[in-house]
Design a protein around this motif. Structure first.
Motif, short mmCIF file in Angstrom:
data_model
loop_
_atom_site.label_atom_id
_atom_site.label_comp_id
_atom_site.label_asym_id
_atom_site.label_seq_id
_atom_site.Cartn_x
_atom_site.Cartn_y
_atom_site.Cartn_z
N HIS A 7 0.82 -1.21 0.00
CA HIS A 7 0.00 0.00 0.00
C HIS A 7 0.86 1.26 0.00
O HIS A 7 0.60 2.21 -0.75
N PHE A 8 1.89 1.28 0.85
CA PHE A 8 2.77 2.44 0.91
C PHE A 8 3.51 2.63 -0.41
O PHE A 8 3.65 3.76 -0.91
N VAL A 9 4.03 1.54 -0.97
CA VAL A 9 4.80 1.63 -2.21
C VAL A 9 3.91 2.10 -3.36
O VAL A 9 4.32 2.93 -4.18
N ALA A 10 2.67 1.58 -3.42
CA ALA A 10 1.75 2.01 -4.47
C ALA A 10 1.48 3.51 -4.38
O ALA A 10 1.45 4.22 -5.40
N GLU A 11 1.28 4.00 -3.17
CA GLU A 11 1.06 5.44 -2.98
C GLU A 11 2.26 6.25 -3.48
O GLU A 11 2.10 7.25 -4.19
N CYS A 12 3.46 5.80 -3.11
CA CYS A 12 4.66 6.54 -3.49
C CYS A 12 4.98 6.39 -4.98
O CYS A 12 5.51 7.33 -5.59
N LEU A 13 4.68 5.26 -5.57
CA LEU A 13 4.92 5.07 -7.00
C LEU A 13 4.07 6.01 -7.85
O LEU A 13 4.43 6.33 -8.99
N SER A 14 2.95 6.46 -7.30
CA SER A 14 2.08 7.36 -8.06
C SER A 14 2.74 8.73 -8.26
O SER A 14 2.22 9.56 -9.01
N LYS A 15 3.87 8.96 -7.61
CA LYS A 15 4.67 10.17 -7.88
C LYS A 15 5.27 10.09 -9.28
O LYS A 15 5.52 11.12 -9.92
#
Length: 358
Positions: A7-15
């Motif tokens: 979940h955290f990685v998906a949020e940050c990948l959206s950068k």
């Protein structure tokens, strides 16, 4: 369930990317919490219907048809160029043509073959082995959350070391929010609050917790998170169930001591525990099981090897009879462990293999 690495990685990948987060529909509603998170324009979510956790042949044949149709629709709807797997489950539901000409990433955060359900079911374990082997072979890049997990995958599947990269787990700064009254209740007495936050399963050393409760009459142990096991009763053992991630900061601040009492097995030996980063960021005393992947926290937590060591550390913390930990080392560890930094590292690696641009 619990907000974790995917979940955290998906949020940050959206950068960097337009991200579609696909997850299995989970039917045990009493085990779930809704984490609002932040409003992210480039991140959308889709739930896949079909019980992918079952591997009986009849059930699985229905699942395959149902889930493949949904994937076919989603991959072409979003013109997906990178497929990012966080577990082997979904891999078997893609057609070969859906995998071709797409960049494949496998982000392996745990040894899926070492979980209790796989250990108790040879059919499931063998199927997961076959699926993960294929996924590892076809992946352009494999990330693992720990060096021990990387070494295990290489040994198990005979993989090329050059395409596997260790990117440890991390943390996001936790919010300071007012706790609801129902959550404050467990912290309202004068007992020493010893708190564990995370999934409560067979890897939690419950006999050790009861030994500590019986030795130390002035402590209360608080378990926060979803449970996969039956929790035995004790007057000073409180099970709060899963809570929203935004409340973790205040729950830990209301605690006196934070603990990670894992048993030692094939699953826990390769875990880089997310909770340790979150624990350390709070500044409260932390006690954790000593093994290869927790050694990095030796300046920020009190590590134990035996039951007696765990209880002795508890006693000495209660009596203020232990040296302070190295705050400078803790700050250095945390500075490099933000989820945003972990994901930046992933993006740099991906960029070396593809033509993607931020």
């Amino acid at each position: 369930w619990i907000k974790q690495r995917p979940h955290f990685v998906a949020e940050c990948l959206s950068k960097y990317f337009d991200v579609t987060f696909i997850y299995p529909k989970f039917y045990k509603k009493n085990m779930l919490v809704k984490n609002e998170g932040t409003s992210i324009k480039k991140l959308s979510t889709w739930s896949i219907f079909g019980n992918i956790a079952k591997y009986l042949p009849i059930i699985n044949s229905i699942n395959v048809r149902l889930i493949k149709i949904q994937f076919f629709f989603l991959l072409y709807k979003y013109n997906t160029s990178i497929l990012w797997f966080t577990h082997p489950h979904f891999f078997e539901y893609l057609y070969k043509k859906e995998l071709s000409n797409r960049f494949i990433v496998y982000d392996c955060m745990d040894d899926c073959l070492a979980f209790p359900d796989a250990q108790k079911n040879d059919l499931l374990k063998n199927r997961l082995y076959f699926i993960e082997k294929k996924l590892c072979e076809i992946s352009n890049i494999i990330f693992t959350s720990s060096k021990a997990l990387k070494d295990r995958l290489i040994l198990r599947y005979g993989l090329n070391n050059s395409k596997i990269f260790v990117v440890n787990n991390g943390y996001s700064p936790l919010k300071k929010v007012e706790l609801p009254q129902k959550l404050k209740k467990a912290f309202s007495d004068n007992l020493i609050k010893v708190t564990y936050i995370g999934t409560i399963s067979e890897w939690l050393d419950m006999p050790l917790l009861f030994k500590a409760l019986n030795c130390l009459k002035n402590i209360k142990i608080i378990l926060i998170g979803p449970s996969e096991i039956k929790i035995p009763h004790h007057d000073r053992l409180v099970f709060m169930g899963p809570v929203e991630h935004d409340y973790l900061n205040e729950l830990m601040m209301h605690s006196d001591i934070l603990i990670m009492p894992f048993i030692s097995n094939e699953l826990t030996k390769v875990v880089d525990p997310v909770k340790m980063y979150e624990y350390v960021s709070i500044g409260k005393p932390v006690i954790a099981k000593k093994y290869e992947e927790t050694e990095k926290f030796k300046d920020c937590a009190y590590l134990y090897s035996t039951d007696n060591e765990f209880i002795e550390i508890l006693k000495r913390l209660i009596n203020n009879n232990l040296p302070s930990l190295n705050s400078d080392m803790c700050n250095k560890l945390l500075a490099n462990a933000l989820w945003l930094k972990r994901t930046e590292e992933m993006f740099r690696i991906i960029s070396q293999y593809t033509k993607v641009n931020a």
